[in-house]
Design a protein around this motif. Sequence first.
Motif, PDB file in Angstrom:
ATOM      1  N   ALA A 245       7.372   0.354   6.892  1.00  0.00           N
ATOM      2  CA  ALA A 245       6.077   0.794   6.368  1.00  0.00           C
ATOM      3  C   ALA A 245       6.265   1.235   4.927  1.00  0.00           C
ATOM      4  N   ALA A 246       5.586   0.563   3.996  1.00  0.00           N
ATOM      5  CA  ALA A 246       5.759   0.845   2.564  1.00  0.00           C
ATOM      6  C   ALA A 246       4.867   1.984   2.072  1.00  0.00           C
ATOM      7  N   LEU A 247       3.907   2.423   2.898  1.00  0.00           N
ATOM      8  CA  LEU A 247       3.061   3.602   2.679  1.00  0.00           C
ATOM      9  C   LEU A 247       1.827   3.360   1.818  1.00  0.00           C
ATOM     10  N   SER A 248       1.745   2.243   1.105  1.00  0.00           N
ATOM     11  CA  SER A 248       0.537   1.921   0.345  1.00  0.00           C
ATOM     12  C   SER A 248       0.552   0.432   0.031  1.00  0.00           C
ATOM     13  N   ALA A 249      -0.613  -0.092  -0.355  1.00  0.00           N
ATOM     14  CA  ALA A 249      -0.691  -1.505  -0.702  1.00  0.00           C
ATOM     15  C   ALA A 249       0.171  -1.817  -1.922  1.00  0.00           C
ATOM     16  N   ALA A 250       0.133  -0.940  -2.929  1.00  0.00           N
ATOM     17  CA  ALA A 250       0.928  -1.187  -4.140  1.00  0.00           C
ATOM     18  C   ALA A 250       2.418  -1.211  -3.831  1.00  0.00           C
TER      19      ALA A 250
ATOM     20  N   HIS B  68      11.175   1.035  -1.604  1.00  0.00           N
ATOM     21  CA  HIS B  68      11.740   1.588  -0.374  1.00  0.00           C
ATOM     22  C   HIS B  68      10.665   1.706   0.703  1.00  0.00           C
ATOM     23  N   ALA B  69      11.042   2.194   1.900  1.00  0.00           N
ATOM     24  CA  ALA B  69      10.079   2.195   3.003  1.00  0.00           C
ATOM     25  C   ALA B  69      10.533   3.126   4.115  1.00  0.00           C
TER      26      ALA B  69
ATOM     27  N   GLU C 236       1.697  -1.588   5.451  1.00  0.00           N
ATOM     28  CA  GLU C 236       1.367  -0.439   4.602  1.00  0.00           C
ATOM     29  C   GLU C 236       1.612   0.886   5.335  1.00  0.00           C
ATOM     30  N   GLY C 237       0.741   1.235   6.257  1.00  0.00           N
ATOM     31  CA  GLY C 237       0.790   2.539   6.880  1.00  0.00           C
ATOM     32  C   GLY C 237       1.742   2.642   8.054  1.00  0.00           C
ATOM     33  N   ILE C 238       2.169   3.861   8.339  1.00  0.00           N
ATOM     34  CA  ILE C 238       3.075   4.117   9.460  1.00  0.00           C
ATOM     35  C   ILE C 238       2.404   3.762  10.778  1.00  0.00           C
ATOM     36  N   GLU C 239       1.159   4.223  10.978  1.00  0.00           N
ATOM     37  CA  GLU C 239       0.474   3.985  12.243  1.00  0.00           C
ATOM     38  C   GLU C 239       0.191   2.492  12.455  1.00  0.00           C
ATOM     39  N   THR C 240      -0.188   1.795  11.380  1.00  0.00           N
ATOM     40  CA  THR C 240      -0.450   0.360  11.491  1.00  0.00           C
ATOM     41  C   THR C 240       0.819  -0.390  11.876  1.00  0.00           C
TER      42      THR C 240
END
Length: 347
Positions: free
Chosen positions: A257-262, A223-224, A238-242
């Motif tokens: 944004a998935a929140l992490s690389a994994a 999810h994201a 990955e990140g929200i800001e990015t």
Amino acid sequence: MMPRHDAAELAHRLGEHAEAVCRHYLSNGRRSGNYWQVGDVRNASGRSMFVRLRASAKGPAGKWTDAATGEHGDLLDIIRESMGLVDFKAVADEARTFLAMPRPEPERRSSRPGATTVPTGSPEASRRLFAMSQPIPGTLVESYLRGRGIPILHGTGSLRFHPRCYYRPEDHGPTETWPAMIAAVTDLSGHQTGAHRTWLDPDGDGKAPLDTPRRAMGDLLGHAVRFGVPTSVMAAGEGIETTLSLRCALPDMAMAAALSAAHLGAILFPPTLHRLYVIRDNDPAGDSARDTLAERARAAGIEAIVLSPELEDFNDDLRHVGLEALRAAIAHQLMRQDRLRYLKRAA
């Protein structure tokens, strides 16, 4: 020992993401049709062990058999053997970490008459937290994002502000309250499955001075945090800001944004998706997520194109070179039809 129904539920949840489990714990293997092939359950090279990736008439997803030894089991066994774990609690903890599931905690009783209780950190708790928060215009969240160089905030309904969000230190110190940006994590149907918290400095000076100013809760894998509704084209990072930084340059493109690389490597694809732009971070974890996500997309018949920043990530690019330079830098990385569709509108 964990109750049998809890173990079965964990195995079932892992089975919903069988390929992601195999890629993580059986990295020496490879996919072959509906199976993951590897040497053995301890991640040796070879092709004698088969893990079923999708449920079929032959059985549920996640079941495996080693043709050389006759061993068989489920994904919890894979985690145990590949990680060299002995205690089942350690196996369950590792499985929950992979799934980003909350650890089971006793339900807390509410002092309010008639109030219902939910487990701390559960998907229902994340929905309640988001519902108690407020839209971001005029709040500390808006100030925080603008301080990160993100001026374009339309379509950010998945973000909210909570003025006094609980923070529990990892050293078990007393619970604190800090203002926080709350992000809703949703599945492909828009149902909220989790939340992400970024605690903020009350003085508007970026993130709060905490050991872990970012934490997630609920059901995250696949999810994201979503911005816009995807059709045939979307971007994922990955990140929200990015992700929001790139969206400043491409405001009409749906992004997630998935929140992490994994978790980026395991994000699920909308059924309408034909082309996916993978938002890359310039670090080893970002490279791994890029490769995993691109491979999964192409296996699903989706065109995968990587968007690379000049600096560490697109937020660095936005803050240090500016929006116009960011647009120019990504223009040549887009397909021509998307360049005309999205960059022209952003100009």
